[in-house]
Design a protein around this motif. Structure first.
Motif, PDB file in Angstrom:
ATOM      1  N   GLN A 186       0.816  -1.205   0.000  1.00 41.79           N
ATOM      2  CA  GLN A 186       0.000   0.000   0.000  1.00 41.79           C
ATOM      3  C   GLN A 186       0.854   1.261   0.000  1.00 41.79           C
ATOM      4  O   GLN A 186       0.537   2.241  -0.681  1.00 41.79           O
ATOM      5  CB  GLN A 186      -0.938   0.006   1.210  1.00 41.79           C
ATOM      6  CG  GLN A 186      -1.947   1.154   1.165  1.00 41.79           C
ATOM      7  CD  GLN A 186      -2.860   1.186   2.367  1.00 41.79           C
ATOM      8  OE1 GLN A 186      -2.628   0.497   3.365  1.00 41.79           O
ATOM      9  NE2 GLN A 186      -3.906   1.993   2.296  1.00 41.79           N
ATOM     10  N   ILE A 211       0.737   4.295  -2.680  1.00 42.38           N
ATOM     11  CA  ILE A 211       0.481   5.672  -2.254  1.00 42.38           C
ATOM     12  C   ILE A 211       1.567   6.605  -2.797  1.00 42.38           C
ATOM     13  O   ILE A 211       1.278   7.692  -3.309  1.00 42.38           O
ATOM     14  CB  ILE A 211       0.393   5.740  -0.719  1.00 42.38           C
ATOM     15  CG1 ILE A 211      -0.954   5.165  -0.257  1.00 42.38           C
ATOM     16  CG2 ILE A 211       0.584   7.166  -0.207  1.00 42.38           C
ATOM     17  CD1 ILE A 211      -1.044   4.939   1.234  1.00 42.38           C
ATOM     18  N   ILE A 244      -2.331  10.472  -0.279  1.00 46.14           N
ATOM     19  CA  ILE A 244      -2.995   9.589   0.678  1.00 46.14           C
ATOM     20  C   ILE A 244      -4.447  10.036   0.756  1.00 46.14           C
ATOM     21  O   ILE A 244      -4.735  11.185   1.101  1.00 46.14           O
ATOM     22  CB  ILE A 244      -2.373   9.682   2.081  1.00 46.14           C
ATOM     23  CG1 ILE A 244      -0.896   9.284   2.051  1.00 46.14           C
ATOM     24  CG2 ILE A 244      -3.129   8.782   3.058  1.00 46.14           C
ATOM     25  CD1 ILE A 244      -0.190   9.499   3.387  1.00 46.14           C
ATOM     26  N   ASP A 286      -7.619   5.250   1.910  1.00 44.25           N
ATOM     27  CA  ASP A 286      -6.426   4.568   2.423  1.00 44.25           C
ATOM     28  C   ASP A 286      -6.404   4.446   3.943  1.00 44.25           C
ATOM     29  O   ASP A 286      -5.828   3.496   4.477  1.00 44.25           O
ATOM     30  CB  ASP A 286      -5.162   5.319   1.981  1.00 44.25           C
ATOM     31  CG  ASP A 286      -5.021   5.371   0.471  1.00 44.25           C
ATOM     32  OD1 ASP A 286      -5.170   4.312  -0.163  1.00 44.25           O
ATOM     33  OD2 ASP A 286      -4.769   6.472  -0.064  1.00 44.25           O
TER      34      ASP A 286
END
Length: 272
Positions: A27, A31, A37, A95
């Motif tokens: 992740q 990002i 984000i 996120d």
């Protein structure tokens, strides 16, 4: 080469590709590649999250602006009702949830929490002119408001059952509960100590804290990520940024700006 061996080899290759893709899922890398984000919070939870003439501000924003800068990306802030935030996180609509979420054993089983960002111990506030209520046990026989779906609600519910004869009224936002308290439709409101301290600091003519205000076990607010291997690096990057900001005094400055005081926080995620 037989057809059987060809099919077997193809299946092995697909399986290996699947394992490689799973291993590479990250992740934080995604990002950084996106340069942003995507967050979710409830912008009606002063002093952490507020809308001031349509502009988002508060302690959460100051903290997360700095964290995102440390990671090297831009934050995207979304105003999402509290009850939709954790479900939305699970289906990857964003996120991270940066609305202050109380760390509880049940939530730890389901989500990854960052390091604490603030005290979350449940407390009580009343109308400033109410001399009948002083200590927490005085809410017996009274009506108390609280934001629905929160850890503070669960703690109030347990405390109310212990005392007996406490009527609990749930609200979508704390602002709605405060409005009913000011209008005399509630006897008290339960919430985290930082929220209620900020409320009384800014509206001392209307509200006052109980003495003592706190009645629950010590709790902490943190941010929430999905609980999967993909999120491990992301969680570490956030925690590293928070530790750096604690060491250089930025966390202290932000706390004092919004809360009027500084509380040293655990440097590990509490187990409950």
């Amino acid at each position: 080469m037989s057809i059987h061996m060809t099919i077997k080899g193809a299946l092995f290759g697909l399986a290996a590709l699947g394992l490689a893709s799973a291993a590479e899922a990250d992740q934080l890398a995604d990002i950084k590649a996106a340069g942003k984000i995507v967050t979710a919070t409830d912008m009606h939870y002063a002093p952490f999250d507020m809308l001031n003439n349509g502009t988002y501000e508060g302690m959460t924003k100051d903290l997360f602006d700095a964290v995102a800068k440390e990671i090297g990306v831009e934050p995207v802030y979304q105003d999402i009702p509290w009850t939709a935030e954790l479900p939305g996180l699970e289906v990857k609509k964003f996120d991270i949830v940066i609305a202050p979420v109380t760390i509880t054993p049940e939530r730890l089983e389901r989500y990854t929490f960052t390091l604490p960002i603030a005290d979350a111990t449940v407390s009580l506030v009343k109308a400033a002119n109410n001399s009948e209520l002083t200590k927490p046990e005085d809410i017996k026989g009274k009506t108390v408001g609280v934001q629905q779906g929160t850890a503070q609600f669960k703690q109030l519910e347990a405390y109310g059952q212990k005392l007996g004869d406490v009527t609990i009224k749930e609200y979508g936002t704390t602002d709605e509960a405060y409005a009913d308290l000011a209008a005399g439709r509630l006897d008290a409101v339960a919430g985290s100590l930082p929220n209620l301290t900020y409320l009384v600091k800014n509206r001392a003519e209307t509200f006052a804290l109980f003495t003592p205000a706190q009645f629950g076990e010590p709790k902490y607010f943190a941010w929430v990520l999905r609980k999967d291997a993909d999120s491990d690096g992301f969680a570490k990057a956030i925690n590293d940024a928070l530790l750096k900001m604690t060491a250089d005094g930025r966390v202290k400055a932000i706390q004092e700006k919004w809360l009027g005081t500084y509380a040293e926080l655990p440097r590990e995620v509490p187990a409950n």
